[in-house]
Design a protein around this motif. Sequence first.
Motif, mmCIF file in Angstrom:
data_model
loop_
_atom_site.group_PDB
_atom_site.id
_atom_site.type_symbol
_atom_site.label_atom_id
_atom_site.label_comp_id
_atom_site.label_asym_id
_atom_site.label_seq_id
_atom_site.Cartn_x
_atom_site.Cartn_y
_atom_site.Cartn_z
ATOM 1 N N ASN B 30 -19.704 26.288 -4.399
ATOM 2 C CA ASN B 30 -20.131 27.175 -5.488
ATOM 3 C C ASN B 30 -21.564 26.918 -5.871
ATOM 4 O O ASN B 30 -22.363 27.837 -6.044
ATOM 5 C CB ASN B 30 -19.241 26.949 -6.711
ATOM 6 N N ALA B 31 -21.893 25.627 -6.001
ATOM 7 C CA ALA B 31 -23.244 25.278 -6.444
ATOM 8 C C ALA B 31 -24.269 25.760 -5.433
ATOM 9 O O ALA B 31 -25.275 26.372 -5.784
ATOM 10 C CB ALA B 31 -23.353 23.771 -6.647
ATOM 11 N N SER B 32 -24.003 25.499 -4.144
ATOM 12 C CA SER B 32 -24.990 25.886 -3.144
ATOM 13 C C SER B 32 -25.071 27.397 -3.044
ATOM 14 O O SER B 32 -26.137 27.962 -2.859
ATOM 15 C CB SER B 32 -24.621 25.276 -1.791
ATOM 16 N N GLN B 33 -23.941 28.076 -3.237
ATOM 17 C CA GLN B 33 -23.985 29.526 -3.152
ATOM 18 C C GLN B 33 -24.743 30.130 -4.332
ATOM 19 O O GLN B 33 -25.552 31.033 -4.168
ATOM 20 C CB GLN B 33 -22.578 30.082 -3.108
ATOM 21 N N SER B 34 -24.487 29.585 -5.514
ATOM 22 C CA SER B 34 -25.190 30.151 -6.656
ATOM 23 C C SER B 34 -26.677 29.847 -6.558
ATOM 24 O O SER B 34 -27.500 30.573 -7.092
ATOM 25 C CB SER B 34 -24.617 29.623 -7.961
ATOM 26 N N PHE B 35 -27.044 28.771 -5.862
ATOM 27 C CA PHE B 35 -28.476 28.498 -5.686
ATOM 28 C C PHE B 35 -29.089 29.465 -4.687
ATOM 29 O O PHE B 35 -30.140 30.048 -4.942
ATOM 30 C CB PHE B 35 -28.687 27.056 -5.214
ATOM 31 N N THR B 36 -28.413 29.652 -3.540
ATOM 32 C CA THR B 36 -29.014 30.503 -2.511
ATOM 33 C C THR B 36 -29.089 31.953 -2.943
ATOM 34 O O THR B 36 -29.874 32.713 -2.409
ATOM 35 C CB THR B 36 -28.214 30.423 -1.196
ATOM 36 N N GLN B 37 -28.269 32.346 -3.924
ATOM 37 C CA GLN B 37 -28.317 33.738 -4.375
ATOM 38 C C GLN B 37 -28.921 33.893 -5.758
ATOM 39 O O GLN B 37 -29.005 35.004 -6.270
ATOM 40 C CB GLN B 37 -26.895 34.315 -4.389
ATOM 41 N N SER B 38 -29.303 32.776 -6.377
ATOM 42 C CA SER B 38 -29.788 32.880 -7.755
ATOM 43 C C SER B 38 -31.093 33.650 -7.790
ATOM 44 O O SER B 38 -31.896 33.595 -6.863
ATOM 45 C CB SER B 38 -29.975 31.494 -8.351
ATOM 46 N N ARG B 39 -31.272 34.366 -8.872
ATOM 47 C CA ARG B 39 -32.401 35.264 -8.928
ATOM 48 C C ARG B 39 -33.321 34.878 -10.063
ATOM 49 O O ARG B 39 -33.845 35.704 -10.785
ATOM 50 C CB ARG B 39 -31.897 36.702 -9.051
ATOM 51 N N LEU B 40 -33.513 33.568 -10.209
ATOM 52 C CA LEU B 40 -34.445 33.040 -11.188
ATOM 53 C C LEU B 40 -35.855 33.531 -10.843
ATOM 54 O O LEU B 40 -36.199 33.608 -9.675
ATOM 55 C CB LEU B 40 -34.403 31.513 -11.089
ATOM 56 N N PRO B 41 -36.669 33.871 -11.838
ATOM 57 C CA PRO B 41 -38.060 34.185 -11.505
ATOM 58 C C PRO B 41 -38.737 32.947 -10.924
ATOM 59 O O PRO B 41 -38.586 31.860 -11.460
ATOM 60 C CB PRO B 41 -38.680 34.591 -12.847
ATOM 61 N N VAL B 42 -39.450 33.094 -9.805
ATOM 62 C CA VAL B 42 -40.033 31.924 -9.152
ATOM 63 C C VAL B 42 -41.395 31.568 -9.720
ATOM 64 O O VAL B 42 -42.084 30.717 -9.180
ATOM 65 C CB VAL B 42 -40.146 32.135 -7.627
ATOM 66 N N GLY B 43 -41.783 32.204 -10.798
ATOM 67 C CA GLY B 43 -43.048 31.861 -11.419
ATOM 68 C C GLY B 43 -43.243 32.709 -12.660
ATOM 69 O O GLY B 43 -42.542 33.700 -12.855
#
Lengths: 214, 229
Positions: B30-43
Amino acid sequence: MPCPQNAKELTSTDGYDDDRSSAKKWLEVDSQILNALFCVTGIGLIPWRFRDLYYLLQWRWKENHDGLRKLAGIHRGWFRLQGSQEIDVKYNPEEESVPPGVNEEAMAIPIKLSPGPPLTGERAPSSEYWKMDLVVWAFVVNTLLQIVLCGFMWGMDRYTRPGAVVGLLISLACIIAMVGGWYIFAEGKRVKVCSYPYYTYGSFGGNSIDSVSG
Amino acid sequence: MSEITPDGDIEVADTPGRPQPTRPGNFLRNASQSFTQSRLPVGMFHAYGHYASAVPTMDDIQKGNFSKEGWSGPGQRRNSQAHRASDHHILHWYRCRNESKKDVEKVTPDAHSLTAEPSVMEISAHDPSVPYANGYQFPPNHSKWEATLIALKGFGRYVITPVGFVITIYSLNVVGWGGMLFLILCRGTPAMVAQCKFRSFMSGSYQMSIAGLYRLLSTRCRALRMRKS
């Protein structure tokens, strides 16, 4: 030189440029605080920036199209894959499986992050792919410049640190990030004018699914 | 986990993309999936560009494209000439979606489709420049003042979201500390001269007067020059 008669005259004295002046001390305080603020984004967001770079290289270098599809899912606020404009406007990737006859290459990975049904009734035209390269690299270069800046800010003190180098690094890092942000802005506007999805304030990316997966 | 839909198709509810969080072995997945798909602004500039592209113009608010609830689907379609024939599909989808959300009691699928179909038929694409036969008119444009209030409310709702709050605080910090840095660099803070410790008469109300402040500054400068020479 006589003693200064007013504040304007005072600025030309050496009391301001002296290292013991409170101006120089506050200059150091301000610079360190600003550097820390830039570190929050430049260093703190490294996992996400380099994840995007990994997907980009997967696509450009390994020539694996899935990398670009993953990027399209992450950056769907402003990026559209080629062929995505031909998908039926009523198709909702959140709830339905891929309709027959639709090329999956035009959909994001995972499928549910593909653009939703546009309320204006028109899908946005596809994006130019070089803009994805530019945006991803812009933020990676910004991180690298920030690391060099940290070397100067933390490795040297205010008496030995070259001010011109610090100013140059900050300017370059800021400009490169602004270029990336500008393309996200311009492309986002282009995509949203055509097909604005139902926009909710809490979510980043204009869709309710973002708060779940993000 | 699967269920039979009324049509007889078997719908697999447990998609491989969404593992059940109750199984302990799935935590890392779950953790790795939510990271690979997370849509946090990168800046910060990513966030600025993203949100700035969603900011409505004054015209958008006055026409009703952007309402108190945010971007309005009906409002935008009303003012859009794009693909009017396709409005039926979208309205139908949107209506079903909203109805299924609102309905508390379960409605059987048959009854639902029966009630939904006629309501869709009532809605027809219409050119806004042509008046309706029954005398209906589109709501009038908002005044500038009303539009400003709607915009302010929209900004207020954005600020109280977690991302909006963090971005606002961060931006205020950058502008504040950066502004001070700018003022110092362009010598906008003339009082920030070197301080010398050996002339310590800075006590009491002496420096509260203009004359006292002047003498304090001039003495300091003199002392500084003496020390340098």
